[in-house]
Design an enzyme around this catalytic site. Structure first.
Site, PDB file in Angstrom:
ATOM      1  N   HIS A   1     -20.085 -37.632  15.237  1.00 32.46           N
ATOM      2  CA  HIS A   1     -18.696 -37.293  14.925  1.00 32.46           C
ATOM      3  C   HIS A   1     -17.801 -37.749  16.073  1.00 32.46           C
ATOM      4  O   HIS A   1     -17.956 -37.313  17.206  1.00 32.46           O
ATOM      5  CB  HIS A   1     -18.548 -35.784  14.689  1.00 32.46           C
ATOM      6  N   ALA A   2     -16.845 -38.624  15.710  1.00 30.40           N
ATOM      7  CA  ALA A   2     -16.095 -39.373  16.714  1.00 30.40           C
ATOM      8  C   ALA A   2     -15.365 -38.493  17.735  1.00 30.40           C
ATOM      9  O   ALA A   2     -15.310 -38.800  18.910  1.00 30.40           O
ATOM     10  CB  ALA A   2     -15.095 -40.265  15.999  1.00 30.40           C
ATOM     11  N   ARG A   3     -14.805 -37.389  17.270  1.00 32.87           N
ATOM     12  CA  ARG A   3     -13.902 -36.632  18.140  1.00 32.87           C
ATOM     13  C   ARG A   3     -14.623 -35.687  19.083  1.00 32.87           C
ATOM     14  O   ARG A   3     -13.978 -34.995  19.876  1.00 32.87           O
ATOM     15  CB  ARG A   3     -12.924 -35.841  17.284  1.00 32.87           C
TER      16      ARG A   3
ATOM     17  N   ARG B   1     -23.164 -36.612   6.865  1.00 30.18           N
ATOM     18  CA  ARG B   1     -23.397 -36.195   5.474  1.00 30.18           C
ATOM     19  C   ARG B   1     -24.063 -37.328   4.708  1.00 30.18           C
ATOM     20  O   ARG B   1     -24.260 -37.248   3.516  1.00 30.18           O
ATOM     21  CB  ARG B   1     -22.068 -35.845   4.772  1.00 30.18           C
TER      22      ARG B   1
ATOM     23  N   HIS C   1     -23.249 -31.990  18.889  1.00 27.72           N
ATOM     24  CA  HIS C   1     -21.920 -31.869  18.294  1.00 27.72           C
ATOM     25  C   HIS C   1     -21.080 -30.970  19.191  1.00 27.72           C
ATOM     26  O   HIS C   1     -21.569 -30.365  20.133  1.00 27.72           O
ATOM     27  CB  HIS C   1     -22.014 -31.235  16.906  1.00 27.72           C
TER      28      HIS C   1
ATOM     29  N   TYR D   1     -22.302 -22.777   7.995  1.00 27.40           N
ATOM     30  CA  TYR D   1     -21.951 -23.213   6.638  1.00 27.40           C
ATOM     31  C   TYR D   1     -23.016 -24.181   6.135  1.00 27.40           C
ATOM     32  O   TYR D   1     -23.796 -24.700   6.909  1.00 27.40           O
ATOM     33  CB  TYR D   1     -20.577 -23.874   6.611  1.00 27.40           C
TER      34      TYR D   1
ATOM     35  N   GLU E   1     -24.084 -27.241  18.916  1.00 26.75           N
ATOM     36  CA  GLU E   1     -22.635 -27.256  19.084  1.00 26.75           C
ATOM     37  C   GLU E   1     -22.387 -26.914  20.546  1.00 26.75           C
ATOM     38  O   GLU E   1     -22.620 -25.785  20.981  1.00 26.75           O
ATOM     39  CB  GLU E   1     -21.945 -26.222  18.184  1.00 26.75           C
TER      40      GLU E   1
HETATM   41 ZN   LIG Z   1     -20.008 -32.638  14.657  1.00 25.38          ZN
END
Ligand SMILES: [Zn+2]
Ligand SMILES: *[C@@H]1O[C@H](CO)[C@@H](O)[C@H](O)[C@H]1NC(C)=O
Length: 430
Positions: free
Chosen positions: A182-184, A257, A309, A364, A386
């Site tokens: 995930h880029a950000r 995904r 992440h 989630y 995370e």
């Molecule tokens: Zn992520």
């Protein structure tokens, strides 16, 4: 001519983050299952973008565009969901984040005569790639750079293989760690490159090299990272598009995904314009294919896979697609908690405590993730981390640059414990 270039540079600078004028972010606390359910349709209705997901007893942070703020807040109130403003002026805060990066850049440049290191600050993709190349050049006996694929925008997806036996000793378990799918999630490349530093340049745990081979991918999604770094801070997806005109307007795929594990079974991620658009078919993206290939090529030997992440201070394990427990849950939970405690022992007191658990139960459900995929093809221990983000009271959207080293060091402590335990549990299948 010179004058013209200068004007362009200045105007680009002033235009930065204009996309986010009027945006706000909110803390959200969810206390019941019904409240979690009530949030689901709001994601589409108000184009919500969660930077951090609310979990049990922990607030999440969500970005909301100006046109939806009033209705969104009204609906939260109707559902009894507790919220408060996180950032009132998103553009202003992003400008402030940039300033902190500039300040940090100046301080590290004066100390190191402008040698840029990926874990000193939030750096451009080029700095990260150069670091990998330099490591391979300086330590050719243990480190090799591989270009695993090429992105939609023709950037190389580089990773490093670290081994004292050139990956030829088939009895050695392999450990795979990746970041920035995930880029950000800008704290992830420093964390991966710091692990490289600790395995090659500053070896304080030599057993980790003797026992294991390592594959480390600091930036799975270079197109997205570059775009997030220079153009649109909260870009998350890849940058691809196809023949469908909608895809040209709403570019990119959520590479996490896009793996072939329950791909699109919930039909939730099939809109091009969603932040979590899964793509038109599994492995449509070179980014997910690179990770697939690494996992497949080393399959019988991978003892531990970690995908990084941010943010949320969590260690999550399969199954994320339906929240059910895998056959290996006792080991997943035990090793996950051990990594969490090792990190915790090194963490600053005002950083949030790590939570460990099944992805679906902790936050989630999500289909097509790399962690579920790795586990489904036989990797016994597969985790999504995370990493820590802003604690309450932290000023900006980035973890402040002064805390980058802290996160690198504490997360490394988790990797050390995780690797050793994974090695103890691992039975090579030949
Ligand atoms: Zn992520
Ligand atoms: C690793 O880094 C630490 C901190 O800078 C230093 O004290 C130590 O000597 C280094 N060790 C090795 C083996 O390079």
């Amino acid at each position: 001519m010179k004058w013209f270039v200068l004007v362009c540079i200045l105007s680009v600078n002033f235009a930065k983050h204009e996309h986010y004028i009027g945006w706000k972010s909110y803390y959200i606390a969810v206390s019941t299952g019904d409240q979690s359910k009530a949030l689901v349709p709001m994601v589409q209705k108000y184009e919500l973008d969660f930077l951090s997901h609310p979990s049990k007893g922990r607030e999440g942070v969500v970005l909301v565009k100006p046109q939806y703020q009033a209705a969104f807040v009204k609906e939260l109130e109707a559902e009894g969901i507790v919220y408060r403003i996180h950032v009132d002026d998103v553009k202003k805060k992003l400008d402030y984040d940039d300033q902190l990066i500039e300040v940090k850049k100046k301080s590290t440049m004066s100390r190191k005569r402008s040698r840029k290191l990926p874990f000193d600050n939030y750096q451009d993709i080029q700095v990260i790639d150069n670091y990998l190349d330099n490591i391979a050049k300086k330590y050719p006996k243990v480190a090799k750079v591989v270009t695993g694929g090429t992105t939609f925008k023709d950037l190389p997806i580089k990773y490093i293989k670290i081994s004292t036996t050139n990956f030829e000793d088939e009895t050695k378990p392999v450990i795979v760690i990746d970041g920035t799918i995930h880029a950000r999630e800008w704290i992830t490349p420093p964390t991966v490159t710091w692990a490289i530093h600790k395995l090659v340049e500053n070896v304080t745990e030599p057993d980790l090299l003797k026992r294991f081979d390592w594959i480390l991918v600091p930036v799975v999604n270079p197109d997205g990272y570059k775009y997030s770094y220079h153009i649109e801070r909260f870009w998350r997806k890849t940058r691809s598009y196809d023949k469908n005109p909608v895809s040209f307007v709403c570019r990119g795929v959520d590479a996490n995904r896009n793996f072939d594990i329950k791909f699109n079974t919930d039909r939730y991620h099939s809109d091009y314009c969603r932040e979590t658009f899964q793509g038109t078919h599994a492995f449509s993206e070179p980014e997910s294919r690179v990770i697939r290939d690494i996992l497949q090529q080393n399959l019988g030997r991978i003892a531990l896979y970690i995908s990084l992440h941010s943010y949320g201070s969590m260690i999550m394990y399969p199954w994320g697609h339906d929240g059910s427990l895998s056959h290996n849950t006792p080991a997943l939970q035990a090793v996950g908690s051990a990594m969490a405690s090792a990190i915790q022992n090194k963490a600053l007191p005002d950083f949030p405590r790590y939570q460990t658990g099944n992805t679906g139960q902790l936050v989630y459900l999500s289909t097509g993730t790399s962690t579920d995929y790795a586990h489904s093809i036989g990797v016994p221990l597969a985790y999504g981390f995370e990493l820590p983000g802003l604690a309450d009271g932290n000023a900006g959207f980035n973890l402040e640059p002064k805390y980058i080293k802290q996160v690198c060091q504490e997360t490394w402590a988790g990797f050390v414990v995780g690797a050793r335990l994974a090695g103890d549990l691992f039975k090579i299948k030949i």
